[in-house]
Design an enzyme around this catalytic site. Structure first.
Site, PDB file in Angstrom:
ATOM      1  N   SER A  27       0.836  -1.199   0.000  1.00  0.00           N
ATOM      2  CA  SER A  27       0.000   0.000   0.000  1.00  0.00           C
ATOM      3  C   SER A  27       0.871   1.250   0.000  1.00  0.00           C
ATOM      4  O   SER A  27       1.801   1.368   0.807  1.00  0.00           O
ATOM      5  CB  SER A  27      -0.901  -0.025   1.238  1.00  0.00           C
ATOM      6  OG  SER A  27      -1.676   1.129   1.242  1.00  0.00           O
ATOM      7  N   GLY A  28       0.594   2.135  -0.899  1.00  0.00           N
ATOM      8  CA  GLY A  28       1.334   3.396  -0.950  1.00  0.00           C
ATOM      9  C   GLY A  28       2.587   3.318  -1.794  1.00  0.00           C
ATOM     10  O   GLY A  28       3.358   4.273  -1.877  1.00  0.00           O
ATOM     11  N   THR A  57      -1.444   2.674  -8.088  1.00  0.00           N
ATOM     12  CA  THR A  57      -2.513   3.421  -8.754  1.00  0.00           C
ATOM     13  C   THR A  57      -1.922   4.518  -9.627  1.00  0.00           C
ATOM     14  O   THR A  57      -2.384   4.740 -10.762  1.00  0.00           O
ATOM     15  CB  THR A  57      -3.472   4.006  -7.706  1.00  0.00           C
ATOM     16  OG1 THR A  57      -3.958   2.917  -6.916  1.00  0.00           O
ATOM     17  CG2 THR A  57      -4.624   4.728  -8.340  1.00  0.00           C
ATOM     18  N   ASN A  78      -1.303   5.463   3.294  1.00  0.00           N
ATOM     19  CA  ASN A  78      -1.411   6.124   1.990  1.00  0.00           C
ATOM     20  C   ASN A  78      -2.620   7.058   2.020  1.00  0.00           C
ATOM     21  O   ASN A  78      -3.726   6.634   2.335  1.00  0.00           O
ATOM     22  CB  ASN A  78      -1.582   5.034   0.907  1.00  0.00           C
ATOM     23  CG  ASN A  78      -1.697   5.624  -0.496  1.00  0.00           C
ATOM     24  OD1 ASN A  78      -1.649   6.836  -0.676  1.00  0.00           O
ATOM     25  ND2 ASN A  78      -1.839   4.740  -1.473  1.00  0.00           N
ATOM     26  N   SER A 116      -5.375   5.691  -0.612  1.00  0.00           N
ATOM     27  CA  SER A 116      -5.234   4.249  -0.718  1.00  0.00           C
ATOM     28  C   SER A 116      -6.446   3.618  -1.400  1.00  0.00           C
ATOM     29  O   SER A 116      -7.590   3.952  -1.090  1.00  0.00           O
ATOM     30  CB  SER A 116      -5.080   3.676   0.698  1.00  0.00           C
ATOM     31  OG  SER A 116      -4.896   2.290   0.617  1.00  0.00           O
ATOM     32  N   SER A 117      -6.158   2.739  -2.356  1.00  0.00           N
ATOM     33  CA  SER A 117      -7.257   2.050  -3.052  1.00  0.00           C
ATOM     34  C   SER A 117      -7.848   1.044  -2.082  1.00  0.00           C
ATOM     35  O   SER A 117      -7.139   0.177  -1.586  1.00  0.00           O
ATOM     36  CB  SER A 117      -6.729   1.311  -4.277  1.00  0.00           C
ATOM     37  OG  SER A 117      -5.934   2.166  -5.045  1.00  0.00           O
ATOM     38  N   GLY A 160      -2.614  -2.936  -2.139  1.00  0.00           N
ATOM     39  CA  GLY A 160      -1.333  -3.560  -1.823  1.00  0.00           C
ATOM     40  C   GLY A 160      -1.353  -4.238  -0.459  1.00  0.00           C
ATOM     41  O   GLY A 160      -2.229  -3.994   0.363  1.00  0.00           O
ATOM     42  N   GLU A 162      -0.878  -5.012   3.183  1.00  0.00           N
ATOM     43  CA  GLU A 162      -0.854  -4.023   4.259  1.00  0.00           C
ATOM     44  C   GLU A 162      -0.894  -4.654   5.648  1.00  0.00           C
ATOM     45  O   GLU A 162      -1.518  -5.712   5.853  1.00  0.00           O
ATOM     46  CB  GLU A 162      -1.967  -2.983   4.085  1.00  0.00           C
ATOM     47  CG  GLU A 162      -3.352  -3.521   4.146  1.00  0.00           C
ATOM     48  CD  GLU A 162      -4.401  -2.469   3.736  1.00  0.00           C
ATOM     49  OE1 GLU A 162      -4.036  -1.451   3.114  1.00  0.00           O
ATOM     50  OE2 GLU A 162      -5.577  -2.695   4.036  1.00  0.00           O
TER      51      GLU A 162
END
Ligand SMILES: Nc1ncnc2c1ncn2[C@@H]1O[C@H](COP(=O)(O)OP(=O)(O)OP(=O)(O)O)[C@@H](O)[C@H]1O
Ligand SMILES: [Mg+2]
Length: 1030
Positions: free
Chosen positions: A107-108, A112, A157, A160-161, A383, A385
């Site tokens: 993540s981050g 994306t 993030n 974050s998605s 991602g 996490e």
């Protein structure tokens, strides 16, 4: 390709395969760090792109960079996400194969962002025609919409998605984007109702509150401050420095319009969001174990926003109806149950809104025609996490990452090595960690965590998160990647609570708190709530909570199972395409630029398996392809294989010929059992470049042949049409000729009949023929006409019988016409002559002999000899003649004396007033007789020149009548009569004896005779004047 970037790119190595020591992780990370410090965030391991998140805007995504990477071989330019995009696009077009780009990382790490850059590249290189332009705009604009509803600030993030996304971009046969399709995976719905400290709910909640104008807010009965709403305040971080929610709200609004969402739909979306915010503020009291509404305000507002009744919502929030095999029992909810129901409703509404939105985006991205397309898919999934407290969502997300890592291993490390062995390529196996064991731990049928969880959810009897944990403890105790409080030794127990379990993921250990797992997996929503929503008139509520769902008896799959299945399908989709990889790395945990934490990076390098990846790459071959495929693609490059391989030769032999012809070095390639292996991309790219060049030549040839064919086809078509037209024209002409011939036959027949009957009275039988004859006669005649009066006898003799009358009439008419012409052209003198001749005719014709001989002789006005003339002019004309008299005629005469008849030469002159008789010698006047004084002029009928001029008696001086002899008697007398205008003056006497008067009343006799020898005038023996004529 020597650009600034290329210059700077000499820093470190662009492809880690080129590192001296490929076994040292530290050297590998050094290289990444060196490059990162120079803002060179991209590095390759062979075709895999490593991207280190810079956490700052770089200038390497502008239009110039796009151009630089467009249609350029990968190894010719510095590593870049655009290079990966371009390679995938070119492979898609060139090989007609679907592509996918797998972006992974925690993540981050920038997944994306990378996916957005790929879309940016696709959009930048496609044309701007109508359809393509709108598709690319939609592809780009789908992102802000999805991010607003599916992304949130987490502690790792800011954007974050919170859902997984796989997006296909569909391309036409010429490589232009014509449509797209999005698959979304497991949205982290729990975020709607709960946010950990420092985190936020999905962006859209804050965007709406910050960006909506006052009117909209009032309409939705909202206030601007997110801390007024339970669902937006829990994380205590509603304001994020780097995020401008109000500005983003505008962008999202505009993007929704681009995605064809109608005003009414956008309005409905905002009402749903507002409903959720109000729902979060619904609080319950407790009345003897029954939940009660603290305030009716929120529910009232919700009812308005959803367009349904207050009662239905209130009822659904406070009661639960169970339909147990037909027995419908409604029971009140406790306060806790009501809170649970409230949150479940909020999650359900939001989850379904998100699915509805994705559906709408897909409708908008659907390509217009049913054309065959190739796709490039981009996978950007949440991602890996690790949070402080990890729950069901983290479990699913991390499972998903395990799955993708497994796919990566399968497609790169494992399959690659297996392939070398299979193909008999000499190979030293490279060790790597295969995470299949973890994937199995999670998803294995009947044994895995998901199977155990599902079983606990579905089995009858009391089940809870604790029973679930107990079952895992029981079943998974010996699994090396599963740890629980029970399983741990004393030391370990301190790090793991009784309600927790730990999975040793490929990317690290994650401790999950089991509380809420079963609920979230069940994802149940009380029937009453579903019903209340299905009765709402809000279009989204209505569409997402269908009536059919209420009546369906089938229990839906659990959330984890659904997720597992959709990941299974995703694997199938990805395996059916040619993959490219982008491995994202996060350089620090603080989301700040220019900070490269080696420990954090090292951790990611490890679990991403990058070192193994590097070693396999270095030892292996960059490219392989079955012989048939390779030969088919490149056979045009070698005369021995083009256009067909020699009969009896295998594709492998063909490829060998090709490799020899292309002068591949000994170490550059290996021949496997079924495939050729090429070690360096450069070798392949050079072959590909040669192929592209050759393709162009072949294309030109094919084009020429095709054009020739097309032209010939066109020509044949035109020719056939011309022949058709020709036939028609010929038919028409032949018909016309036949008609003409028939007509001619009739004419000829008529002509012949006319000819036969030409002498008969005009009738139908000969009318035309006679007409023709007349016409021909006139035509002929017109060419034979006499040209002048003098040719009048040349008038054609012959003429057709039927034209005889006309012939003579015409002759006369023509003659008259000639005469008229003749006269019209005569000079006045000539005309006068004619008049005189006519006068002479009248006077003398048949009256005096000798006249006819003179007819053809023109009259003259002067008959004098030259000498006479000289004297005459000198004396008479310029002297004697009075000036007012005009001389008209003059001729010599002989005058006979009245006594003795002695001849004397005289000149006879006639003026317009008088007759003069002049002496021939000197032209002196002997006599002048005014015409009025003339009594008579007498001549004989005979042919002689005698002229007797009677003079009145009173003119004594003249001594009686004048006896003259004139050779030009006709001429002179005609002039005399003409001048005197007195025809009576002349007397032609048919007698042989004429008396003439002399002076004093005496008379003389003139005898006229014809029978006396020679002609002439003389004195006879009898004293008479004898005139002998012929
Ligand atoms: N190439 C880049 N250039 C500039 N900034 C970047 C880049 N990549 C990532 N970032 C920064 O890092 C942030 C996080 O990136 P991103 O949202 O792409 O991560 P992610 O891998 O998708 O994470 P998650 O799994 O949480 O969705 C971005 O908001 C951006 O600020
Ligand atoms: Mg993301």
């Amino acid at each position: 390709m020597e650009s600034d970037l290329a210059q700077r790119d000499v820093i470190g190595v662009q492809d880690a395969v080129l590192l001296e020591d490929i076994h040292s992780e530290s050297i590998f990370i050094d290289n990444l760090e060196k490059r990162f410090k120079e803002n060179l965030i991209y590095t390759y391991i062979g075709p895999v792109l490593i991207s280190v998140n810079p956490y700052k805007e770089l200038s390497t995504y502008d239009a110039g960079t796009v151009e630089k990477y467009r249609n350029v071989n990968f190894y010719e330019v510095p590593p870049h996400v655009f290079a990966v995009s371009d390679t995938a696009l070119r492979a898609m077009r060139g090989e007609h194969a679907d592509q996918c780009i797998l972006i992974s990382g925690e993540s981050g790490s920038g997944k994306t962002e990378a996916s957005k850059k790929i879309l940016q590249f696709i959009a930048a290189i496609s044309h701007n025609q109508k359809i393509v332009g709108s598709v690319k705009e939609k592809l780009l604009q789908s992102n802000p919409v999805l991010e607003a509803f599916g992304n949130a600030k987490t502690n790792r993030n800011n954007n974050s998605s919170r859902f997984g996304k796989y997006m296909d971009t569909e391309f036409s046969s010429i490589g232009e984007p014509v449509g797209g399709h999005i698959l979304n995976y497991l949205l982290e719905k729990s975020r709607v109702v709960y946010q950990a400290k420092g985190e936020r709910n999905f962006h859209i909640f804050y965007q709406l509150l910050a960006g909506a104008d006052d009117a909209l807010l009032a309409n939705l009965q909202l206030t601007r401050d997110p801390s007024n709403y339970f669902y937006t305040k829990q994380g205590e971080s509603s304001k994020v420095r780097q995020i401008d929610d109000a500005a983003d709200f505008k962008l999202v609004n505009a993007a929704m319009k681009v995605m064809d969402l109608e005003e009414a739909e956008i309005g409905a979306i905002f009402r749903i969001i507002a409903t959720i915010l109000h729902l979060g503020n619904v609080n319950f009291g407790d009345n003897n174990g029954r939940a009660t509404l603290d305030s009716k305000n929120e529910v009232n507002t919700m009812a308005k926003l959803l367009d349904c009744s207050f009662d239905s919502i209130e009822n659904a929030l406070l009661n639960k109806t169970i339909d147990a095999r037909g027995d419908v029992v409604t029971s009140p909810l406790t306060r806790d149950e009501a809170l649970y129901a409230r949150d479940a409703l909020a999650k359900a509404i939001y989850g379904r809104l998100f699915d509805w939105l994705v559906r709408k985006l897909n409708e908008s991205l659907t390509k217009a025609e049913n054309q065959k397309t190739l796709v490039v898919g981009i996978l950007d999934i949440y991602g890996f996490e690790i949070f402080e407290k990890n729950s069901f969502e983290q479990f699913c997300i991390n499972y998903c990452n395990e799955k993708l890592q497994q796919l990566f291993i399968e497609l790169t490390l494992k399959s690659e090595q297996e392939e070398y062995l299979r193909e008999g390529i000499q190979w030293e196996p490279i060790k790597y960690f295969d995470n299949k064991i973890i994937v199995d731990l999670v998803e294995e049928k009947h044994k895995g965590i998901i199977a155990i969880m599902d079983e606990e959810c579905l089995r009858p009897g009391e089940s809870s998160d604790r029973t679930f944990l107990a079952k895992m403890n029981k079943n998974l105790t010996f699994h090396p990647h599963f740890i629980s409080h029970e399983k741990c030794d004393n030391k370990g127990r301190k790090t793991i609570d009784r309600d927790e379990f730990r999975v040793l993921h490929y990317a690290g250990e994650v401790t999950y708190n089991v509380n809420g797992f079963l609920d979230k997996n069940n994802d149940l929503l009380f029937r009453d709530l579903k019903e209340a929503m299905s009765n709402a008139k809000n279009i989204i509520a209505k569409e997402t909570f269908t009536k059919s769902e209420l009546t369906s008896k089938k229990r839906p799959d659990t959330a984890a199972s659904q997720f597992k299945n959709s990941l299974g399908q995703l694997s199938v989709i990805l395996k059916s395409k040619e993959p490219s990889y982008i491995r994202c790395i996060k350089p620090n945990d603080d989301q700040v630029p220019n900070k490269f934490n080696r420990d954090i990076v090292s951790h990611q390098v490890k679990y991403l398996g990058l070192m193994e990846n590097l070693r396999v790459r270095r030892a292996g071959f960059a490219y392989r392809r079955p012989y048939e495929g390779f030969l088919n693609r490149y056979k045009a490059l070698c005369p021995a294989t083009w256009p067909h391989l020699k009969q009896g030769m295998t594709p492998k032999e063909g490829v060998q010929l090709l490799a020899n012809h292309l002068k591949y070095g000994k170490d550059d390639y290996r021949m496997g059992k079924t495939k050729i292996f090429i070690r360096l991309p450069r070798t392949l790219f050079e072959t590909e470049d040669a192929f592209q060049k050759r393709k162009n030549e072949l294309l030109a040839k094919i084009q020429a042949i095709w054009k020739g064919r097309a032209q010939r086809k066109k020509y044949l078509k035109i020719r056939a049409r011309i022949i058709q037209v020709q036939a028609k024209v010929r038919k028409f002409l032949a018909k016309r000729r036949a008609q003409k011939r028939r007509w001619a036959v009739a004419v000829i027949r008529g002509f012949i009949q006319g000819f036969i009957a030409r002498n008969e009275t005009p009738s139908d039988a000969n009318k035309r023929f006679l007409q023709f004859v007349r016409f021909q006669y006139l035509l002929r005649l017109s060419k034979q006409l006499p040209k002048s009066v003098l040719e009048k006898d040349k008038w054609p003799e012959r003429c057709p019988k039927s034209c005889e009358d006309a012939h003579s009439t015409l002759r006369l008419l023509h003659l008259r016409w000639l005469v008229r012409c003749y006269f019209k052209n005569l000079s006045p003198e000539r005309k006068k002559m004619f008049e005189l001749k006519v006068l002479a005719e009248k006077i003398f014709d048949g009256k005096k002999n000798g006249y006819t001989q003179t007819i053809t002789v023109w009259f003259k006005t002067n008959r004098l000899s030259n000498e006479q003339n000289t004297v005459f002019k000198a004396n008479f004309e310029n002297g004697i003649k009075p000036p007012n008299e005009n001389l008209i005629y003059v001729c010599p005469v002989v005058k006979y004396d009245r006594h003795g008849y002695k001849p004397r030469e005289r000149i006879l002159a006639l003026t317009d007033s008088a007759l003069y008789l002049l002496d021939a010698k000197d032209a002196k006047t002997k006599h002048r007789l005014n015409f009025k004084q003339l009594v008579r002029v007498r001549i004989t009928k005979m042919k002689d020149g005698l002229v007797l001029v009677n003079i009145p008696e009173e003119l004594k001086k003249d001594k009686g009548d004048l006896i003259l002899s004139c050779d030009f008697v006709f001429e002179a007398l005609t002039y005399l009569i003409d001048i005197s205008k007195n025809p009576e003056l002349l007397a032609i006497e048919d007698t042989s004896s004429i008396t003439h008067r002399m002076i004093d009343g005496k008379e003389g006799i003139i005898e006229v005779t014809t029978n006396g020898g020679a002609t002439g005038i003389m004195k006879g023996k009898n004293g008479h004047l004898i005139v002998v004529s012929q």
